[in-house]
Design a protein around this motif. Structure first.
Motif, mmCIF file in Angstrom:
data_model
loop_
_atom_site.group_PDB
_atom_site.id
_atom_site.type_symbol
_atom_site.label_atom_id
_atom_site.label_comp_id
_atom_site.label_asym_id
_atom_site.label_seq_id
_atom_site.Cartn_x
_atom_site.Cartn_y
_atom_site.Cartn_z
ATOM 1 N N GLU A 126 -73.370 -2.310 -12.032
ATOM 2 C CA GLU A 126 -74.204 -1.174 -11.645
ATOM 3 C C GLU A 126 -73.954 -0.038 -12.927
ATOM 4 O O GLU A 126 -75.019 0.673 -13.268
ATOM 5 N N ALA A 144 -66.193 -5.939 -5.368
ATOM 6 C CA ALA A 144 -66.534 -4.348 -5.423
ATOM 7 C C ALA A 144 -66.502 -3.864 -6.925
ATOM 8 O O ALA A 144 -67.236 -3.313 -7.504
ATOM 9 N N CYS A 145 -65.301 -4.445 -7.372
ATOM 10 C CA CYS A 145 -64.869 -3.853 -8.830
ATOM 11 C C CYS A 145 -66.215 -4.372 -9.949
ATOM 12 O O CYS A 145 -66.539 -3.587 -10.734
ATOM 13 N N GLU A 168 -69.263 -5.536 -9.200
ATOM 14 C CA GLU A 168 -70.495 -5.074 -8.811
ATOM 15 C C GLU A 168 -70.513 -3.738 -9.101
ATOM 16 O O GLU A 168 -71.701 -3.222 -9.779
ATOM 17 N N CYS A 169 -69.645 -2.667 -9.136
ATOM 18 C CA CYS A 169 -69.781 -1.438 -9.481
ATOM 19 C C CYS A 169 -69.612 -1.391 -11.112
ATOM 20 O O CYS A 169 -70.475 -0.722 -11.809
ATOM 21 N N TYR A 170 -68.978 -2.369 -11.742
ATOM 22 C CA TYR A 170 -69.157 -2.503 -13.196
ATOM 23 C C TYR A 170 -70.440 -2.936 -13.769
ATOM 24 O O TYR A 170 -70.858 -2.204 -14.769
ATOM 25 N N CYS A 229 -67.765 4.875 -7.067
ATOM 26 C CA CYS A 229 -68.561 3.526 -6.481
ATOM 27 C C CYS A 229 -67.643 2.695 -5.744
ATOM 28 O O CYS A 229 -67.806 2.234 -4.646
ATOM 29 N N LEU A 230 -66.502 2.529 -6.360
ATOM 30 C CA LEU A 230 -65.317 1.620 -5.651
ATOM 31 C C LEU A 230 -65.038 2.225 -4.349
ATOM 32 O O LEU A 230 -65.008 1.707 -3.171
ATOM 33 N N GLU A 254 -67.597 7.956 -12.141
ATOM 34 C CA GLU A 254 -68.707 7.261 -11.529
ATOM 35 C C GLU A 254 -68.321 5.999 -10.976
ATOM 36 O O GLU A 254 -68.722 5.480 -9.725
ATOM 37 N N TYR A 255 -67.450 5.291 -11.807
ATOM 38 C CA TYR A 255 -67.131 3.977 -11.455
ATOM 39 C C TYR A 255 -65.883 3.920 -10.220
ATOM 40 O O TYR A 255 -66.243 3.279 -9.329
ATOM 41 N N ASN A 297 -66.604 4.525 -2.277
ATOM 42 C CA ASN A 297 -68.141 4.299 -1.477
ATOM 43 C C ASN A 297 -68.219 2.486 -1.017
ATOM 44 O O ASN A 297 -68.676 2.548 0.287
ATOM 45 N N SER A 298 -67.585 1.642 -1.708
ATOM 46 C CA SER A 298 -67.683 0.366 -1.309
ATOM 47 C C SER A 298 -67.006 0.238 -0.049
ATOM 48 O O SER A 298 -66.988 -0.822 0.702
#
Length: 284
Positions: free
Chosen positions: A33, A26-27, A29-31, A64-65, A60-61, A67-68
């Motif tokens: 994005e 996730a780390c 993937e969010c990065y 995102c984490l 936002e980062y 939410n993941s």
């Protein structure tokens, strides 16, 4: 206090630099994005622009984490000045004390907004000097809470400090370890009050703001040290100017920061003890 699965935070080197994808999870993937926002930060032409873009990216980062992992929550980032070149691209020239001063200014306003009973501090990530200064900062925030809310005096403010095991791969379970727990019941009062809120790294005319700062806090802080309740009561007239003086000092500090060729130069140094004195005197 972050959840175990979100502990693989991978941006501790520098938020203005762009990195290649290294691991799954996730780390990263969010990065990926939000990679465009990191590039935007790296192209900032002013320090204020850099701060705003980094703040937006971090908020936002982290969202995102969360939410993941099926989590939700309010995220508010505070951008504080670095020292040296933590990411290898940007270089920050200035005093490490500016980090503590800006963090105290930003978080101090949040702390006095409601009677928080607990401060939770995660020291897992940070660049060299930051964990040590953040621990000092937590004690000052507790002092501001105690000075603002009388209902906190009986039980005090609980301070919890955490750290986690190193993350070796996204699949590893990460232990979150509580390394300290204490209850703060007394207000940390500056024993050696700085004469100036701002100091010039180059020649700069800042005499007026420093004079107003000294006039605003000297009587209040002195009355808290000795203590002198009557003098403390009388000092409130002078201390009423403390919030406005603090805002002016921070604005002046920000206006003297220049950005050129990925180099951030801070021409003024902001005193963390001076910031604390202004915050404390306005609540005493």
């Amino acid at each position: 206090q972050a959840e175990d699965g979100i502990r693989d935070f991978c941006l501790s080197r520098g938020l203005g630099d762009v990195y290649k994808r290294q691991l799954q999870g996730a780390c990263y993937e969010c990065y990926d994005e939000l990679r465009g926002k990191v590039k935007e930060s790296g192209n900032a032409g002013t320090y204020e622009e850099l701060r705003i873009r980094v703040k937006q990216f971090v908020e936002e980062y982290v969202s995102c984490l969360l939410n993941s992992y099926g989590r939700t929550g309010r995220v508010e980032a505070v951008v504080c000045p670095a020292v040296g070149s933590p990411g290898g691209k940007w270089f920050f020239e200035g005093n490490a004390a500016d980090f503590e001063a800006v963090a105290l200014y930003e978080l101090g306003k949040t702390a006095v907004g409601r009677p928080y009973k607990r401060i939770v501090l995660d020291l897992t990530h940070g660049i060299n000097f930051m964990p040590a200064l953040t621990l000092r900062l937590a004690e000052k925030l507790a002092g501001l809470l105690l000075a603002t809310y009388a209902e906190l005096h009986r039980e005090g403010v609980e301070l919890l400090v955490y750290n986690s095991d190193p993350v070796r791969s996204p699949s590893n379970h990460v232990n979150v370890n509580r390394i300290a727990r204490t209850r703060i019941r007394s207000i940390l009062v500056p024993q050696d009050l700085p004469k100036k809120i701002l100091r010039a790294r180059e020649r700069e005319e800042i005499r007026t703001i420093n004079t107003r700062y000294s006039d605003s806090v000297k009587l209040t802080i002195s009355a808290m040290v000795y203590p002198m309740p009557l003098v403390l009561s009388m000092s409130r007239i002078k201390a009423a100017n403390s919030p406005a003086i603090l805002e002016e000092a921070v604005k002046l500090w920000l206006n003297r920061v220049t950005v050129r060729d990925h180099k951030v130069q801070r021409r003024l140094a902001l005193s963390p003890e001076g910031v604390y004195a202004l915050l404390l005197s306005s609540k005493a």
